[in-house]
Scaffold this motif. Structure first.
Motif, short mmCIF file in Angstrom:
data_model
loop_
_atom_site.label_atom_id
_atom_site.label_comp_id
_atom_site.label_asym_id
_atom_site.label_seq_id
_atom_site.Cartn_x
_atom_site.Cartn_y
_atom_site.Cartn_z
N ALA A 158 -2.44 5.80 -10.68
CA ALA A 158 -3.54 6.11 -9.78
C ALA A 158 -3.27 5.61 -8.37
N GLU A 159 -2.71 4.41 -8.25
CA GLU A 159 -2.38 3.87 -6.93
C GLU A 159 -1.39 4.79 -6.21
N LEU A 160 -0.38 5.25 -6.94
CA LEU A 160 0.63 6.11 -6.32
C LEU A 160 0.04 7.45 -5.91
N ARG A 161 -0.83 7.99 -6.75
CA ARG A 161 -1.39 9.30 -6.41
C ARG A 161 -2.37 9.20 -5.26
N LEU A 162 -3.20 8.17 -5.25
CA LEU A 162 -4.17 8.04 -4.16
C LEU A 162 -3.49 7.74 -2.83
N ALA A 163 -2.29 7.15 -2.89
CA ALA A 163 -1.57 6.85 -1.65
C ALA A 163 -1.14 8.13 -0.94
N ASP A 164 -0.96 9.20 -1.71
CA ASP A 164 -0.59 10.50 -1.13
C ASP A 164 -1.87 11.20 -0.68
N ALA A 165 -2.40 10.79 0.46
CA ALA A 165 -3.74 11.20 0.86
C ALA A 165 -3.76 11.74 2.28
N LEU A 166 -4.80 12.50 2.57
CA LEU A 166 -5.07 12.96 3.93
C LEU A 166 -5.89 11.91 4.64
N SER A 167 -5.44 11.52 5.80
CA SER A 167 -6.19 10.55 6.59
C SER A 167 -7.50 11.17 7.05
N SER B 151 -13.90 1.73 -8.86
CA SER B 151 -12.84 1.45 -7.90
C SER B 151 -11.69 0.82 -8.66
N LEU B 152 -10.49 0.96 -8.11
CA LEU B 152 -9.32 0.42 -8.78
C LEU B 152 -9.30 -1.09 -8.67
N PRO B 153 -8.86 -1.79 -9.72
CA PRO B 153 -8.74 -3.25 -9.66
C PRO B 153 -7.73 -3.68 -8.60
N ASP B 154 -7.75 -4.95 -8.30
CA ASP B 154 -6.81 -5.50 -7.32
C ASP B 154 -5.37 -5.17 -7.72
N ARG B 155 -4.56 -4.80 -6.73
CA ARG B 155 -3.18 -4.39 -7.01
C ARG B 155 -2.34 -5.51 -7.61
N ARG B 156 -2.76 -6.75 -7.41
CA ARG B 156 -1.97 -7.85 -7.95
C ARG B 156 -1.93 -7.83 -9.47
#
Length: 787
Positions: free
Chosen positions: A69-78, A20-25
């Motif tokens: 990765a955060e930017l790409r995963l944000a472009d997602a299908l609900s 899983s991706l680390p905390d965004r902070r």
């Protein structure tokens, strides 16, 4: 600088291994890390500057990959919009691929309806021709066209198996964040042509493809010519790919880095020779710079013709860095140029480290620099070329074994023939024929390729054409890389033979196997289907081979064979094909064609194509027998027994194929497994009435994938499994497994596993620990996998 780039690579690689991706902070530290990197470059003490740059490079790489990765995963299908009708307007963004039952293409979304639907910007869509059966005509789709479709989508999901292909990672790298199909019941409309440059290039590529089809129609290597011209690798038949893979020339049969480099080099040489002979031009711009610019433009044009796919982009970025270094006169060191190219490629595409092509291409170039720098001496060009080819072949062995568990032993001979023929003759002629209205170039290119292919076919059938083995231990791969570098040191370096010692663990460390009396059962993830591998100390049995996906693709070749090879299984003692359903027997051809089989059991009728005397696979198994209840045997202290079908069942013409499924019981000291195929309630009732004592098991592969017509209360009560596995496809249209069936097993306290959620299941049975089960998705989870 080189240490910082390698640390940058390590940081990106480590991020791609995260569950899983680390905390965004943590991303707030990215600008700080960049500032520290700049400050470290000004340090006066070399060792301090090196250490600081390495640490900072690692941090920048890790954080940069996380940001992307955060930017790409944000472009997602609900998840709420999976399986629901959505109207999308957009542009066909790839060359449509013609399938047996439809057309597949990528689609860039511009507008959606309803407006609150959460749909990603790029989709992979399939338009099935099944609507034609209801009188709905499916119009042709071309690249660069704007369309309005009603689609049903699902989030990226693929099968998950050891030694298997990660389809979800492949989609992520290409920015495809949902897959789906076009609804036949809703109207679709072509809205015209998109005017963007990318769409114009796509239409030009499609025009070239149509011309190639017309000129080379019916010729066996037309698909290879299309792959070399426009990157259409899907046009190459599977049988030819197998020949190219076995001979180690598959990297030549597409628009590879070698071809783009060759074309760029040819243009460079031609412009350089002509430019310097025209004084006015040479005075305005040195011929070397003009040639570099022309070579870069040629590489970019060829990459565009290939569709500028991700692997092609990597090659172009590498060449662009080299061209810039030559243009500015800063070619100080080949290793610096390579490090800069590596940095650019990873910065543009942090997911490149997931691609085998990335490691093989950069590894090959690095080895060429390593064995060439300062070692030319008085060697002739031919001897130098031979030495480089040998060095590259040897150096890539550890990577090929780690990535594919095989490498071609005839590769040096095959490449010595294919590289000059394909790169220096076939590719230039193909490009000339594609860009000029002269069919003769394409015909000559095809005939040269056909002559080369004939030789490759003969090489591919050599008894020792390919070395195959188990996946080597992870620790042995870097050790082997050091060994290769040691072996390739200049002559005169003491104890070069020690490098060979470091290569030995690659092959000599055996794959793990069950101990005496132990049983391993692997329920592979083949989607909506079944494939199980059962292993004892010295024997291996495969039960079913999963579904077929088309004429040239099935789960036998995509899942079962790679798993067997990766686990070090070179032959099967038994293959059981439970019954004649495509989702259970679809991969049998690939298994029989690839792995020697001592004995085959099935419930197939005598007239089945696989058993026909004139079928090329009919003799692939040394012996074929029908499953019969009561037949039993023992391997290494593990007992096997068929519980069904009874001999009389074969005489009943009214009996459904599902009810003829071979039911296999396997028992070891620490427990056992029951494999029930697709039997329904009638057979379950008979087994529960007549063999209730034999049904009790530790692990049950649920009959018929958990359908409502199976796993009856009486059968479940008799089996009493500690764990049950439902082998189902993600969001399968049958609704398997049914909720009432799952609840039935849960009520008994059984652990419930699903292949669509858990991937492959590895169950170990030992006298000391009983049964332990490992779910592959949990053990090998990455941040892009669905939760």
């Amino acid at each position: 600088m080189r240490a910082a780039v390698l640390a940058f690579l390590l940081g990106i690689f480590l991020l791609q291994q995260q569950a899983s991706l680390p905390d965004r902070r943590w991303l707030l530290l990215l600008p700080v890390a960049l500032a520290v990197a700049l400050a470290c470059s000004l340090c006066r003490r070399p060792w301090l500057r090196l250490a600081a740059l390495a640490v900072t490079g690692f941090a920048v790489g890790f954080l940069w990959a996380q940001l992307r990765a955060e930017l790409r995963l944000a472009d997602a299908l609900s998840a709420a919009w999976e399986g629901r009708d959505v109207e999308v307007v957009g542009v066909v963004a790839s060359l449509p691929r013609l399938l047996e039952h439809g057309t597949r293409f990528e689609f860039d979304v511009e507008a959606i309806s309803p407006a609150d639907a959460q749909v990603p910007s790029r989709l992979a869509l399939t338009w099935y021709r099944r609507g034609e059966e209801n009188g709905v005509r499916i119009p042709p789709v071309s690249g660069g066209e704007r369309w309005r479709f009603t689609v049903r989508l699902r989030r990226p999901h693929g099968t998950a198996n050891p030694h298997g292909f990660d389809y979800e990672a492949w989609l992520l790298e290409r920015g495809i964040r949902a897959t789906g199909y076009v609804r036949d019941q809703a109207p679709s409309a072509r809205l015209g042509e998109d005017g963007r440059p990318s769409s114009r290039v796509l239409r030009a590529r499609e025009a070239v493809r149509e011309r190639l089809r017309t000129v080379l129609e019916g010729r066996p290597y037309a698909g290879v010519i299309a792959a070399l011209a426009i990157g259409d690798q899907d046009a190459i038949p599977r049988s030819q790919w197998e020949v190219f893979t076995r001979t180690g020339v598959n990297h030549l049969m597409s628009i590879s880095g070698l071809h783009i480099t060759m074309v760029s080099g040819l243009v460079f040489g031609l412009v350089h020779a002509l430019w310097r002979r025209i004084p006015p031009l040479a005075l305005r711009l040195p011929s070397s710079k003009a040639a570099v610019l022309a070579g870069a433009v040629a590489a970019f044009g060829y990459a565009l013709l290939a569709g500028f796919a991700v692997p092609t982009q990597r090659t172009f970025y590498m060449l662009a860095v080299v061209a810039l270094a030559v243009w500015t006169g800063r070619v100080q060191s080949p290793s610096r140029v390579l490090a800069t190219a590596l940095f650019v490629v990873m910065g543009m595409d942090p997911w490149a480290v997931l691609s085998p092509g990335f490691w093989l291409s950069f590894g090959a170039v690095a080895v060429i620099f390593y064995v060439s720098a300062g070692r030319l001496g008085t060697a002739t060009r031919l001897s130098h070329w031979v030495r480089i080819q040998g060095a590259v072949t040897l150096a890539l062995v550890p990577l090929l074994l780690a990535l594919f568990q095989q490498f071609s032993l005839v590769s040096p001979v095959a490449n010595a023939l294919a590289i000059p023929v394909v790169s220096l003759a076939v590719v230039p002629l193909t490009l000339a024929g594609a860009l000029l209205p002269l069919d003769v170039f394409l015909v000559i290119a095809h005939e040269l390729m056909a002559a080369c292919g004939a030789v490759l076919e003969r090489l591919s059938v050599a008894p020792a054409a390919v070395w195959q083995q188990h996946a080597p231990p992870a620790w042995s791969v870097p050790l082997a890389v050091v060994g290769v570098l040691w072996l390739l040191l200049p002559r005169g370096f003491p104890a070069r033979w020690m490098g060979a010692v470091l290569l030995l663990p690659l092959a000599l460390v055996s794959a793990e196997r069950p101990g005496a009396g132990e049983l391993w059962v692997d329920v592979l993830d083949v989607g909506q289907g079944l494939a199980v591998v059962a292993r004892t100390e010295r024997h291996t049995l495969v039960y079913d081979t999963g579904p077929a996906f088309g004429r040239d693709a099935d789960s036998g070749g995509r899942v079962v064979v790679p798993f067997l090879r990766g686990e070090g299984v070179r032959r099967l003692d038994a293959l059981v094909v439970s019954h004649d359903d495509a989702d259970h027997a679809g991969g049998t051809r690939s298994v029989l064609a690839t792995v020697p089989v001592a004995r085959m059991w099935s419930s197939l009728a005598d007239g089945h194509p696989l058993l026909a005397p004139d079928h090329p696979l009919s003799s692939a198994a040394a012996e074929h027998r029908r499953c019969r209840a009561g037949e039993r045997w023992e391997w290494d202290g593990v007992r096997f027994e068929f519980l069904s079908p009874a001999p009389a069942d074969y005489a009943d013409s009214r009996r459904d194929d599902n009810d003829l499924s071979c039911v296999l019981k396997i028992e070891a000291a620490g427990g056992g497994a029951l494999l029930a195929g697709d039997i329904g309630r009638a057979v379950e009732r008979r087994l529960a009435d007549t063999q209730a004592d034999r049904l009790a098991t530790t692990l049950l592969v649920a009959p018929h994938h958990g359908s409502s017509g199976s796993s009856s209360p009486a059968f479940v009560a008799a089996a009493r499994p500690r764990a049950v596995v439902f082998t189902v496809g993600y969001r399968n249209p049958f609704g398997h497994p049914r909720a009432e069936v799952v609840d039935r097993f849960k009520a008994l306290g059984a652990a419930v596993y699903r292949s669509d959620r858990d991937g492959a299941l590895h169950a170990r049975f030992t006298a000391q620990q009983g049964m332990t089960v490992i779910a592959y998705r949990a053990a090998a989870r990455r941040y892009w996998h669905l939760p």
